[in-house]
Motif scaffolding. Structure first.
Motif, PDB file in Angstrom:
ATOM      1  N   THR A  63       0.833  -1.199   0.000  1.00 42.32           N
ATOM      2  CA  THR A  63       0.000   0.000   0.000  1.00 42.32           C
ATOM      3  C   THR A  63       0.869   1.249   0.000  1.00 42.32           C
ATOM      4  OG1 THR A  63      -1.760  -1.113   1.235  1.00 42.32           O
ATOM      5  CG2 THR A  63      -1.743   1.288   1.285  1.00 42.32           C
ATOM      6  N   THR A  64       0.479   2.229  -0.788  1.00 35.84           N
ATOM      7  CA  THR A  64       1.109   3.552  -0.749  1.00 35.84           C
ATOM      8  C   THR A  64       0.062   4.561  -0.303  1.00 35.84           C
ATOM      9  OG1 THR A  64       2.692   3.047  -2.511  1.00 35.84           O
ATOM     10  CG2 THR A  64       2.218   5.374  -2.089  1.00 35.84           C
ATOM     11  N   LEU A  65       0.420   5.375   0.677  1.00 37.48           N
ATOM     12  CA  LEU A  65      -0.425   6.487   1.105  1.00 37.48           C
ATOM     13  C   LEU A  65       0.258   7.774   0.678  1.00 37.48           C
ATOM     14  CD1 LEU A  65      -2.725   7.883   2.654  1.00 37.48           C
ATOM     15  CD2 LEU A  65      -1.392   7.555   4.755  1.00 37.48           C
ATOM     16  N   LEU A  66      -0.415   8.538  -0.186  1.00 39.76           N
ATOM     17  CA  LEU A  66       0.130   9.800  -0.688  1.00 39.76           C
ATOM     18  C   LEU A  66      -0.785  10.932  -0.259  1.00 39.76           C
ATOM     19  CD1 LEU A  66       2.232  11.304  -2.451  1.00 39.76           C
ATOM     20  CD2 LEU A  66       0.738  10.887  -4.416  1.00 39.76           C
ATOM     21  N   VAL A  67      -0.231  11.903   0.454  1.00 35.00           N
ATOM     22  CA  VAL A  67      -0.989  13.054   0.952  1.00 35.00           C
ATOM     23  C   VAL A  67      -0.328  14.312   0.391  1.00 35.00           C
ATOM     24  CG1 VAL A  67      -1.801  14.306   2.981  1.00 35.00           C
ATOM     25  CG2 VAL A  67      -1.612  11.804   3.055  1.00 35.00           C
ATOM     26  N   THR A  68      -1.014  15.002  -0.499  1.00 37.65           N
ATOM     27  CA  THR A  68      -0.432  16.151  -1.177  1.00 37.65           C
ATOM     28  C   THR A  68      -0.797  17.450  -0.471  1.00 37.65           C
ATOM     29  OG1 THR A  68      -2.312  16.406  -2.686  1.00 37.65           O
ATOM     30  CG2 THR A  68      -0.532  14.909  -3.368  1.00 37.65           C
ATOM     31  N   GLY A  69      -0.083  18.520  -0.849  1.00 38.94           N
ATOM     32  CA  GLY A  69      -0.275  19.796  -0.193  1.00 38.94           C
ATOM     33  C   GLY A  69      -0.740  20.918  -1.094  1.00 38.94           C
ATOM     34  N   ASP A  70      -1.232  20.601  -2.295  1.00 36.99           N
ATOM     35  CA  ASP A  70      -1.687  21.678  -3.188  1.00 36.99           C
ATOM     36  C   ASP A  70      -2.923  21.293  -4.003  1.00 36.99           C
ATOM     37  OD1 ASP A  70      -0.540  19.839  -4.903  1.00 36.99           O
ATOM     38  OD2 ASP A  70       0.760  21.271  -5.936  1.00 36.99           O
ATOM     39  N   GLU A  71      -3.714  20.369  -3.504  1.00 41.68           N
ATOM     40  CA  GLU A  71      -4.875  19.888  -4.261  1.00 41.68           C
ATOM     41  C   GLU A  71      -5.877  20.999  -4.521  1.00 41.68           C
ATOM     42  OE1 GLU A  71      -8.880  18.229  -5.050  1.00 41.68           O
ATOM     43  OE2 GLU A  71      -8.239  19.476  -3.369  1.00 41.68           O
ATOM     44  N   GLU A  72      -6.086  21.873  -3.538  1.00 37.90           N
ATOM     45  CA  GLU A  72      -7.094  22.924  -3.691  1.00 37.90           C
ATOM     46  C   GLU A  72      -6.705  23.955  -4.744  1.00 37.90           C
ATOM     47  OE1 GLU A  72      -9.890  22.598  -2.592  1.00 37.90           O
ATOM     48  OE2 GLU A  72      -9.899  21.503  -0.698  1.00 37.90           O
ATOM     49  N   LEU A  73      -5.440  23.957  -5.162  1.00 37.13           N
ATOM     50  CA  LEU A  73      -4.979  24.861  -6.219  1.00 37.13           C
ATOM     51  C   LEU A  73      -5.010  24.204  -7.588  1.00 37.13           C
ATOM     52  CD1 LEU A  73      -1.841  26.412  -4.461  1.00 37.13           C
ATOM     53  CD2 LEU A  73      -4.137  27.383  -4.618  1.00 37.13           C
ATOM     54  N   GLY A  74      -5.413  22.928  -7.643  1.00 38.33           N
ATOM     55  CA  GLY A  74      -5.365  22.194  -8.900  1.00 38.33           C
ATOM     56  C   GLY A  74      -4.157  21.298  -9.022  1.00 38.33           C
ATOM     57  N   SER A  75      -3.412  21.116  -7.914  1.00 42.76           N
ATOM     58  CA  SER A  75      -2.259  20.206  -7.860  1.00 42.76           C
ATOM     59  C   SER A  75      -1.160  20.568  -8.855  1.00 42.76           C
ATOM     60  CB  SER A  75      -2.713  18.755  -8.085  1.00 42.76           C
ATOM     61  OG  SER A  75      -3.765  18.421  -7.208  1.00 42.76           O
ATOM     62  N   PRO A  76      -0.759  21.858  -8.918  1.00 37.80           N
ATOM     63  CA  PRO A  76       0.254  22.234  -9.907  1.00 37.80           C
ATOM     64  C   PRO A  76       1.604  21.564  -9.703  1.00 37.80           C
ATOM     65  CG  PRO A  76      -0.134  24.027  -8.356  1.00 37.80           C
ATOM     66  CD  PRO A  76      -1.209  23.015  -8.118  1.00 37.80           C
ATOM     67  N   SER A  77       2.000  21.344  -8.442  1.00 37.32           N
ATOM     68  CA  SER A  77       3.307  20.725  -8.214  1.00 37.32           C
ATOM     69  C   SER A  77       3.222  19.212  -8.030  1.00 37.32           C
ATOM     70  CB  SER A  77       3.979  21.344  -6.982  1.00 37.32           C
ATOM     71  OG  SER A  77       3.389  20.891  -5.780  1.00 37.32           O
ATOM     72  N   SER A  78       2.063  18.706  -7.670  1.00 34.41           N
ATOM     73  CA  SER A  78       1.974  17.286  -7.291  1.00 34.41           C
ATOM     74  C   SER A  78       1.415  16.377  -8.375  1.00 34.41           C
ATOM     75  CB  SER A  78       1.133  17.126  -6.023  1.00 34.41           C
ATOM     76  OG  SER A  78      -0.192  17.583  -6.226  1.00 34.41           O
ATOM     77  N   ARG A  79       0.954  16.926  -9.478  1.00 31.28           N
ATOM     78  CA  ARG A  79       0.309  16.077 -10.487  1.00 31.28           C
ATOM     79  C   ARG A  79       1.227  14.956 -10.958  1.00 31.28           C
ATOM     80  NH1 ARG A  79      -2.958  17.586 -16.074  1.00 31.28           N
ATOM     81  NH2 ARG A  79      -3.187  15.408 -16.756  1.00 31.28           N
ATOM     82  N   GLU A  80       2.460  15.278 -11.316  1.00 29.97           N
ATOM     83  CA  GLU A  80       3.364  14.240 -11.811  1.00 29.97           C
ATOM     84  C   GLU A  80       3.653  13.207 -10.729  1.00 29.97           C
ATOM     85  OE1 GLU A  80       6.877  15.726 -13.629  1.00 29.97           O
ATOM     86  OE2 GLU A  80       5.817  16.945 -15.109  1.00 29.97           O
ATOM     87  N   LEU A  81       3.752  13.654  -9.488  1.00 26.50           N
ATOM     88  CA  LEU A  81       3.967  12.735  -8.373  1.00 26.50           C
ATOM     89  C   LEU A  81       2.782  11.784  -8.237  1.00 26.50           C
ATOM     90  CD1 LEU A  81       5.526  11.852  -5.800  1.00 26.50           C
ATOM     91  CD2 LEU A  81       4.323  13.704  -4.587  1.00 26.50           C
ATOM     92  N   ILE A  82       1.584  12.315  -8.308  1.00 22.07           N
ATOM     93  CA  ILE A  82       0.376  11.489  -8.205  1.00 22.07           C
ATOM     94  C   ILE A  82       0.340  10.451  -9.318  1.00 22.07           C
ATOM     95  CG2 ILE A  82      -2.150  11.532  -8.401  1.00 22.07           C
ATOM     96  CD1 ILE A  82      -1.928  14.424  -7.174  1.00 22.07           C
ATOM     97  N   GLU A  83       0.569  10.902 -10.528  1.00 22.67           N
ATOM     98  CA  GLU A  83       0.478   9.988 -11.676  1.00 22.67           C
ATOM     99  C   GLU A  83       1.568   8.929 -11.632  1.00 22.67           C
ATOM    100  OE1 GLU A  83      -1.733  12.934 -14.900  1.00 22.67           O
ATOM    101  OE2 GLU A  83       0.470  12.847 -14.865  1.00 22.67           O
ATOM    102  N   SER A  84       2.763   9.299 -11.173  1.00 22.65           N
ATOM    103  CA  SER A  84       3.838   8.309 -11.106  1.00 22.65           C
ATOM    104  C   SER A  84       3.581   7.278 -10.018  1.00 22.65           C
ATOM    105  CB  SER A  84       5.185   8.995 -10.879  1.00 22.65           C
ATOM    106  OG  SER A  84       5.237   9.619  -9.610  1.00 22.65           O
ATOM    107  N   GLU A  85       3.032   7.695  -8.878  1.00 15.87           N
ATOM    108  CA  GLU A  85       2.713   6.742  -7.819  1.00 15.87           C
ATOM    109  C   GLU A  85       1.570   5.824  -8.252  1.00 15.87           C
ATOM    110  OE1 GLU A  85       4.302   6.123  -4.985  1.00 15.87           O
ATOM    111  OE2 GLU A  85       5.785   7.652  -5.519  1.00 15.87           O
ATOM    112  N   ALA A  86       0.577   6.373  -8.921  1.00 12.57           N
ATOM    113  CA  ALA A  86      -0.562   5.570  -9.370  1.00 12.57           C
ATOM    114  C   ALA A  86      -0.142   4.556 -10.423  1.00 12.57           C
ATOM    115  CB  ALA A  86      -1.656   6.472  -9.922  1.00 12.57           C
ATOM    116  N   ALA A  87       0.822   4.922 -11.262  1.00 15.24           N
ATOM    117  CA  ALA A  87       1.224   4.041 -12.358  1.00 15.24           C
ATOM    118  C   ALA A  87       1.761   2.711 -11.855  1.00 15.24           C
ATOM    119  CB  ALA A  87       2.275   4.739 -13.218  1.00 15.24           C
ATOM    120  N   GLY A  88       2.289   2.687 -10.640  1.00 13.83           N
ATOM    121  CA  GLY A  88       2.811   1.445 -10.102  1.00 13.83           C
ATOM    122  C   GLY A  88       1.808   0.636  -9.312  1.00 13.83           C
TER     123      GLY A  88
END
Length: 379
Positions: free
Chosen positions: A119-144
């Motif tokens: 299990t991976t738990l990912l908690v981001t810090g910019d979702e309310e802004l549209g995830s400008p910095s975390s989008r690539e991180l989210i997609e890379s974690e999900a890809a695995g």
């Protein structure tokens, strides 16, 4: 759980305040420590702090996805303090979505370290802004991972969010020419009037029957009351159900042309989040319904919503995604934000059961009725 939620709510974390988000990340990590028994990776991207726990050493299987930033500015607690009265928990950010994070901590602890391996738990810090910095991180974690479970709050009545609209965001700048509004307005090119023409053209791109909304929002023009405006700009919020509509509107907006002689129009922006279609969530939703019944919970319901989440990114990347697994309550982004306390243990039990079910059997070889499918293929 109430104490843990109170601790997170008590650390204010407006998305645009980088220091506040960093402080919140430390609070999230400290709150999670007794339950996860491992330190997170603190990932800072463009000054924004995200947290990632990769539990166990096995292949990544299930991604739990949430965020710890909120829309509430520093000082909101003074007027809306954390309270629990009459079975209702209140406080800025409690529903969207700090309660969901606490639910994840407790669900993981209930299952135990061996059961959550992969299990991976990912908690981001910019979702309310549209995830400008975390989008690539989210997609890379999900890809695995095989599936994504999103800890966002539920829809009305506790419904899971099985469909979300895609979001596109734009800014349209209009330039004209200034002139004295009383002496020689004819020498000017009125950017406010040009903006009005463009706003009407933009609004006409909506398709109510198809679920597409194209909404002009923030508008500014001009400098003084006696000057023909030389500049103006307005923002546009677009919500669509499918990628084809997102592309149609994007093409139309970037094709806008000025109406007034001498005016110019510049369009910036584009798609922010792809749609989360029902096909990405159907199989997971059926699993959740079956598990809720086995737990003796009230029958689950589902909802299609206009708001977007980081689950849109994972669904857009082809990962089966179920959203709305967090708190039951209401008032996201509003003064009456609240969480129904009695539902916290029930929904946490459901989250734990769903994680256990997915981790115990390989989703790629599950029975057809429970298979995790998207886009016609089985994952």
């Amino acid at each position: 759980m109430i104490d843990d939620i109170g601790r997170l709510v008590g650390t204010e974390s407006p998305s645009a305040d980088l220091a506040a988000v960093a402080r919140s990340a430390e609070t999230v990590a400290g709150t999670a420590a007794p339950y996860l028994r491992t330190e997170p990776d603190l990932i800072t991207l463009d000054g924004r702090t995200h947290l990632r726990w990769r539990l166990g050493s096995g292949p990544r299987r299930v991604l739990l996805l949430g965020h710890h930033d909120t829309v509430w500015p520093i000082g909101s607690l003074a007027g809306r303090p954390f309270t629990v009265e009459g079975g209702v928990l209140r406080g800025p950010g409690c529903f969207d979505m700090k309660a969901g994070l606490v639910m994840a901590f407790h669900a993981i602890a209930a299952l135990g370290a061996e059961a959550v391996n992969g299990t991976t738990l990912l908690v981001t810090g910019d979702e309310e802004l549209g995830s400008p910095s975390s989008r690539e991180l989210i997609e890379s974690e999900a890809a695995g991972c095989a599936v994504t479970l999103v800890l966002e709050a539920s829809a009305d009545g506790g419904a899971l969010k099985t469909e979300r609209k895609g979001v596109s965001l734009y800014e349209i700048r209009v330039d004209g020419r200034a002139a004295h509004a009383g002496l020689e307005p004819h020498r000017g090119v009125n950017a406010g009037v040009e903006a009005a023409h463009q706003i009407l053209a933009v609004a006409a791109l909506s398709d109510t029957d198809g679920g597409t909304t194209v909404t002009p929002t923030l508008l500014t023009a001009g400098t003084t009351t006696n000057t023909v405006p030389a500049h103006g700009r307005f923002s546009v919020d677009v919500r669509v159900r499918d990628a084809a509509e997102q592309a149609r509107v994007d093409t139309a907006l970037h094709g806008l042309r000025p109406v007034l002689d001498g005016a110019t129009v510049e369009v910036t922006g584009g798609p922010n989040r792809p749609p989360l279609p029902r096909t990405a969530s159907d199989a997971l939703y059926r699993r959740a319904r079956r598990l809720a019944e086995g737990l003796g919970l009230a029958p689950l319901t589902s909802a299609a919503v206009g708001g977007a989440s980081d689950g849109n990114f994972t669904a857009g990347a082809g990962i089966p995604t179920l959203d709305g697994l967090g708190a039951v309550g209401g008032g996201a982004h509003a003064a009456d934000e609240h969480v129904v306390v009695a539902e916290l243990p029930r929904r946490t039990a459901l989250l734990a059961a769903l994680m256990s079910d997915l981790l115990a059997a390989d989703p790629r070889t599950a029975h057809d009725s429970d298979a995790i499918t998207t886009g016609g293929s089985t994952r």
